[in-house]
Design an enzyme around this catalytic site. Sequence first.
Site, PDB file in Angstrom:
ATOM      1  N   PHE A 112      -0.107  10.475  -6.970  1.00 22.64           N
ATOM      2  CA  PHE A 112      -0.110   9.033  -6.725  1.00 22.64           C
ATOM      3  C   PHE A 112      -0.877   8.308  -7.814  1.00 22.64           C
ATOM      4  O   PHE A 112      -1.026   7.167  -7.851  1.00 22.64           O
ATOM      5  CB  PHE A 112      -0.700   8.723  -5.350  1.00 22.64           C
ATOM      6  N   TRP A 140       2.248   1.670  -3.408  1.00 20.34           N
ATOM      7  CA  TRP A 140       1.206   2.161  -4.327  1.00 20.34           C
ATOM      8  C   TRP A 140       1.200   3.692  -4.343  1.00 20.34           C
ATOM      9  O   TRP A 140       0.972   4.313  -5.380  1.00 20.34           O
ATOM     10  CB  TRP A 140      -0.161   1.629  -3.872  1.00 20.34           C
ATOM     11  N   HIS A 141       1.450   4.301  -3.173  1.00 25.11           N
ATOM     12  CA  HIS A 141       1.394   5.762  -3.095  1.00 25.11           C
ATOM     13  C   HIS A 141       2.514   6.431  -3.873  1.00 25.11           C
ATOM     14  O   HIS A 141       2.343   7.532  -4.384  1.00 25.11           O
ATOM     15  CB  HIS A 141       1.444   6.226  -1.632  1.00 25.11           C
ATOM     16  N   GLY A 142       3.653   5.801  -3.929  1.00 27.66           N
ATOM     17  CA  GLY A 142       4.748   6.452  -4.645  1.00 27.66           C
ATOM     18  C   GLY A 142       5.929   5.533  -4.802  1.00 27.66           C
ATOM     19  O   GLY A 142       6.148   4.626  -3.988  1.00 27.66           O
ATOM     20  N   GLY A 161       0.835  -1.214   0.000  1.00 33.97           N
ATOM     21  CA  GLY A 161       0.000   0.000   0.000  1.00 33.97           C
ATOM     22  C   GLY A 161       0.862   1.253   0.000  1.00 33.97           C
ATOM     23  O   GLY A 161       0.549   2.238  -0.670  1.00 33.97           O
TER      24      GLY A 161
END
Lengths: 358, 506
Positions: free
Chosen positions: B506, B326-328, B323
């Site tokens: 993102f 996923w953001h960066g 997770g």
Amino acid sequence: MRAFLRNCLLFGLGFVAFLLACELVLRLLPINEPIVPAQASGPSLLVPNAPHVDYQYSARWFLLNAQAGRTNNYGQIDGFDFRPDSRPLIVVGDSYIESLMNPEAVRLQSQLAAAYKVPVYGLGVSGLSASDYVVMARQAREEFRPRAAVFAIIDGDFSESLQLQARRYRLRLDAAGEHLDYTALNPNPWMQKLRASSLGKVALLDYLQYNLAFTPSELLPKLRTPTPRAKDARAAAPLAVVDWFLDELPKSLGIAPACISLAVDADRYAIYDAKLAQPPKDAPEVRRHLIEAARAKGFNVVDLAPVFRSAYARDGLKFDHWPLDRHWNALGHRTVAQAIEQAWSAHGAAAACGLEGD
Amino acid sequence: MLFTSFDFLLYFLPLCLCGYYLIAAGGWRRAAAAWLALMSLAFYGWWSPAYTILLLASIGFNYAGGLLIARARRGQGRFKARPLLVAAVAVNLTALAYFKYADFFIDSLDRAFGLEVGLLHVVLPLGISFFTFTQIAFLVDTYAGKVSEARFVHYLLFVTYFPHLIAGPVLHHAEMMPQFERESTYRFQLDNFLAGALLLLIGLAKKILFADGIQPFVAPVFDHGLPLSGIDAWGGVLAYALQLYFDFSGYSDMAIGLAWMFNVNLPLNFNSPYKAVNIVDFWRRWHMTLSRFLRDYLYIALGGNRLGFLRRYVNLFLTMVLGGLWHGAGWTFVIWGALHGAYLIVNHAWQALCHRIGWTGLGWPGRVLSTLLTFACVNVAWVFFRAHDLNAALHVLSAMSGAQGWALPAEWREPLAAVSGCCDFRGTAAFDGLRQLCWIGGLLALVWFAPNSQQLMAALRASAVWQRTVAGGQAWIATGTVAAAILLLAILNASLGVSEFIYFNF
């Protein structure tokens, strides 16, 4: 169709009701009401605003640094009237000297007035540059016959003097000599009268125009990715502009360079921390040349960089409304005033220039 | 095109609304849906027309993949459903990996092994994480037999629907398709329209007034590498925590409000996350649709809690690390995810222990303490989320710990003269004194004590005043009032300069 029109009417009613509510609220708040400009009677910088009118200042949407006051007989924001031929010490500059974001008592001119026994007149108008300072000096000489002068030199003063700007003088130097082109702005007199009247004061419009810097053309669709509001492109100021400025000041004022103090501002953010340094508007060599050439010509130069640096190292206090407004705060004005007083007292210039009274 | 821009509010939105309801009024519901999809593509293309092709390719591929998987599930076609699903998900993840993570992987390999392979400098297509996850969920749900889609227009609209396309909420196919089928979705309903406009206004206010208002206090702490005291660091981190919340929840409110204006309900994305009493609670309140996605399609797919407590904790940790990624594409995001994974493990272990010994907590003081502790932990993790690199994050964390002292603003020396003996007034490098304190205090009071947007809207829509307003002509007056307020906020936004939403990255 009738229902549609009725709904449109009700929608418009709600829209207008909100604007009226905003107007009522804003009338109770210290929004930025521009000072009524002087009637266009000629290219005078001495009288930038209408005399004896109230003004109110604040910045940004949240009304930062709100101040209020009344212009004097010359439309300047000092709270007392100036007298012709009164042989004052004049303090010339742009918005740093106008200093609308600070109370009158803390401004540089007020602090110098407390230190010397002569009248001290603040001649500060937002947006002035080096070319305007020379014109201001000529006009002040005619009107007041000053005995001494202080000029606050801020980054950009020399490059801005080469730009066309409404109600300002642009400098052109060529083989024929100097050309000072004045760009007139002749507002509609009826509109001016209306704006000056209580009927014409629309707080919401003032708030949009002066606190938010909004122009209706921004509402037009942009067929490209929006970019931040661009700063004006500035031409690099050649060192010749600095030389012209230093040659003209004593002639324009009719006083010796020793009685002219140049307080040269510094990148204060870089003093707080080198990583906060801003790219200068005037090239660093312009600032360096100004200080060296002015000292060589006998001006009373106050380089504020070491002054601010040592004061910050000692007290850790900032000299401006950091980080939202670069203009000097009360401490900034006090520090500059003390530096000027020290520079003048060091060589007996204060007495020689008649600042200790006739 | 930003929701806060004049282009969107004055031109795109009115045109989109008028076209939609005029076409729908003629009885052409599918054409109205197509109009909305077309406008959504234009909305995306405004940013980069070239990447609209990528978006359309992704949609075409996944729609075809969904059809094939559905056929395979029914025993038709040449392929089996599971390999089809695996292949389709792999293609999606490969595209995401290329556009979002290629340079990150290359850079990491370069640093680890000194390979000196040049970076690809791939431009990250806007919203790729969101539209990829939305479509993976569709494929998995199709495989599970939960959904099947036959109308391409509805599928196109489901993915591209402009309120959610760029920064979520992450949608489930099953919660959207019935709405696009429903006749009432295409009928103008003043109640929904006004409520949507009001929620849009709330979202705009959150973004423009609060997020952008507190933003100037963040950069000096994270971006300039200044020598920081504890006060500097906490001031910057708290400001960032509030900026991020108001920015993203403001965006989500706008998205939900805009969808309401078209009679479509989007799932909630925030529920006062900083009121959370523990980290488990926090993740039920923060970016709720992403949490739901991670839980349904990653945590459960990894085995969830079905394989024993140790495996459960490993799954939790892995889910949060992914997770974070996923953001960066950066190690700071991996650490942010890992920190939250560790928090969740500790939280679950603590709850299990309390349950075993029968301890029920300390009542309301305990709740206050646990809320503050949760908030502090979340803030520590935000440092990694915001910092540009690991060194910058450690620099801020070190200051937060007090290792660089607790110097107060020098301006406070005089007013606090009475306690000058016990305080250090050397001055702060980044903290802006009373003004920053007021911003932080004011916004913390809002997030801790005020009702959130959906609570406000629910209470308003249930009130007798609302019922009377909607029933009578006053609804149009209220709509005009809200429109004027939106315009004023848009002007205010223009005065602040262009400020994108943080989650656009993102």
